[in-house]
Design an enzyme around this catalytic site. Structure first.
Site, PDB file in Angstrom:
ATOM      1  N   GLY A  90       0.858  -1.188   0.000  1.00 20.89           N
ATOM      2  CA  GLY A  90       0.000   0.000   0.000  1.00 20.89           C
ATOM      3  C   GLY A  90       0.890   1.232   0.000  1.00 20.89           C
ATOM      4  O   GLY A  90       2.022   1.187   0.502  1.00 20.89           O
ATOM      5  N   ASP A 204       8.661  12.463  46.715  1.00 26.42           N
ATOM      6  CA  ASP A 204       8.477  11.024  46.437  1.00 26.42           C
ATOM      7  C   ASP A 204       8.577  10.223  47.733  1.00 26.42           C
ATOM      8  O   ASP A 204       9.542   9.499  47.963  1.00 26.42           O
ATOM      9  CB  ASP A 204       9.573  10.615  45.425  1.00 26.42           C
ATOM     10  CG  ASP A 204       9.498   9.158  45.011  1.00 26.42           C
ATOM     11  OD1 ASP A 204       8.436   8.534  45.191  1.00 26.42           O
ATOM     12  OD2 ASP A 204      10.519   8.644  44.511  1.00 26.42           O
TER      13      ASP A 204
HETATM   14  C1  SPV Z   1      10.969   5.882  40.461  1.00 27.89           C
HETATM   15  O1  SPV Z   1      11.084   6.142  39.268  1.00 27.89           O
HETATM   16  O2  SPV Z   1      10.129   6.406  41.185  1.00 27.89           O
HETATM   17  C2  SPV Z   1      11.839   4.860  41.070  1.00 27.89           C
HETATM   18  C3  SPV Z   1      13.184   4.666  40.536  1.00 27.89           C
HETATM   19  O3  SPV Z   1      11.444   4.283  42.053  1.00 27.89           O
HETATM   20  S1  SPV Z   1      14.228   5.675  41.438  1.00 27.89           S
HETATM   21  O4  SPV Z   1      13.759   7.046  41.321  1.00 27.89           O
HETATM   22  O5  SPV Z   1      15.576   5.531  40.891  1.00 27.89           O
HETATM   23  O6  SPV Z   1      14.204   5.245  42.821  1.00 27.89           O
HETATM   24 MG    MG Z   2       9.770   5.140  42.964  1.00 28.01          MG
END
Ligand code: SPV
Ligand code: MG
Length: 431
Positions: A90, A204
């Site tokens: 195609g 985090d």
């Molecule tokens: C994340 O991406 O949140 C991880 C990997 O857990 S690290 O940030 O390297 O811990």
């Molecule tokens: Mg993580």
């Protein structure tokens, strides 16, 4: 009689394909190629039916004289074998990156004076509709969930990209490049806790709770078909983890990775600069066991992440834990490191593979970013996760734009580095 070759990599034969077959037949004896699963996933989308079914689908068409297997996206090997007078395709491959395949076909046909015939691709409402149905089928939980396990069998290494929103999901889903005569794309998505938290302006530390994380999962599920590996942090309380396993399975997530830390979790890349506590083998294995008991399908994977190297507890500790976690039922091991060089990762993988040849190994080469996928593969790694690079590239780009608008008191100066308005308003496909 002349020999005609056409290759197919589809789950459904629609009128567009039948038109190509019909045209091909006018030139001679038709050999139809069926692209292997391994090749199809590098180039097209993941098949939702088996290779055998795809092959049989072509065998049933009366105008097809013979069906052969094409094992590579590039036609070189199969054309060399068949030396057809014509290849039919195609005309939809005239745009990048499919063009490299076209160039490869022409180059090979030239060797024996073969010709490429391009048929206008049928793209009517009916064909569009069928293609959408196939795409949406691949997004259904029962298809998507098992796809990571399937990829582990099909890929030398499963390439996984960080995602944290629908938009980044689309990048992981759709980015495809032609490089050195090869076509490539990502296989899976990593829903990073770091990037999901960062996108929300939060640290985090498991502060973004599971309900919010699941909302992000859902945003990504809605616009993609590739498998999701969820960063499950510590997995939380065992009593909560078992519920979350069921929810993730039901949603169509393929795997959760939980790390052997306890108490207030901090990001691993802080290493020993902050206080972080590793869980006991006893506690962590009971969490893995409880998760595996809660699981309702064979598809879902619970992967155990070992923080011994991050916390400088040594290789021996990492190995003892790895074997204990696999014994408890973990479907894979993630070994993490924040060293600049991949040496300790290689050492771990080599030692682990001396005893365990099959349990998938996952790595996250953020700090040791000089390592190539092929080297990881040689040391027995099965999944490589590029865990935060999208977030880290987007942030400085946005910050520079914000600074320049402030500096120039207008937006003209930033315009040339921006995505054109037309591109942004047409970026998302309409249903
Ligand atoms: C994340 O991406 O949140 C991880 C990997 O857990 S690290 O940030 O390297 O811990
Ligand atoms: Mg993580």
């Amino acid at each position: 009689m002349k020999k005609v070759y056409a290759c197919f990599c589809t789950d459904v034969i629609h009128e567009g394909h039948l038109n190509i077959i019909h045209e091909a037949k006018k030139y001679g004896r038709l050999v139809a190629g069926v692209l292997s699963d391994e090749a199809m996933i590098r180039y097209n989308r993941f098949p939702t039916i088996s290779f055998e079914e795809r092959k049989q689908m072509l065998e049933k068409i009366s105008e097809v004289d013979e069906v052969v297997v094409q094992n590579e996206v590039m036609y070189g090997t199969i054309l060399e074998q068949l030396k057809p007078d014509y290849v039919i395709h195609g005309d939809n491959w005239l745009n990048d990156p499919m063009e490299v395949i076209r160039d490869n076909v022409i180059e090979n046909l030239n060797k024996w004076g073969g010709k490429l015939i391009e048929v206008p691709y049928t793209y009517n409402e009916n064909v569009k509709n069928i293609e959408a149905i196939v795409r949406e089928r691949a997004a259904m939980p029962e298809f998507r969930r098992k796809r990571l396990r399937q990829l582990l069998k099909l890929c030398p290494i499963v390439k996984t990209l960080e995602v944290h929103s629908g938009l980044t999901g689309l990048i992981a889903e759709k980015t495809i490049v032609a490089n050195n005569g090869e076509i490539d794309q990502f296989d899976a998505m990593w829903l990073s806790s770091l990037c999901d938290s960062t996108a929300k302006g939060k640290p985090d530390i498991e502060l973004v709770d599971m309900s919010s994380r699941l909302r992000t999962v859902d945003d990504i599920l809605e616009v993609t078909t590739k498998p999701i590996i969820l960063d499950g942090d510590t997995g939380g309380l065992v009593e909560h983890f078992v519920y979350n396993v069921r929810t993730l399975e039901r949603m169509g997530v393929s795997a959760v990775i939980i790390e052997d830390k306890t108490g207030l979790k901090k990001n691993s890349l802080f290493g020993t600069e902050v206080e972080q506590t590793q869980d006991s083998i006893e506690n962590f294995t009971s969490k893995i066991r409880a998760g595996k008991r809660a699981q309702r399908t064979q598809d879902f994977m619970i992967i155990a992440r070992i923080e011994s190297l991050i916390l400088e507890k040594g290789l021996e500790d990492a190995l003892v834990r790895a074997f204990a976690y696999v014994d408890a039922g973990a479907d894979g091991i993630m070994i993490h490191s924040r060293k600049k060089e991949p040496d300790e990762i290689f050492e771990f993988c080599d030692k682990f593979r001396e005893t365990d040849k099959t349990t998938p190994i996952v790595v996250v080469p953020t700090s040791y970013n000089t390592v190539y996928e092929s080297e990881l593969q040689q040391h027995g790694v099965n999944i490589v996760i590029y865990a935060n690079q999208l977030t880290r590239s987007a942030f400085p780009a946005m910050q520079n734009t914000a600074m320049d608008i402030l500096k120039y008191h207008r937006a003209k100066e930033v315009d040339e580095r921006l995505m054109p308005i037309k591109d942004i308003i047409t970026l998302i496909d309409e249903i």
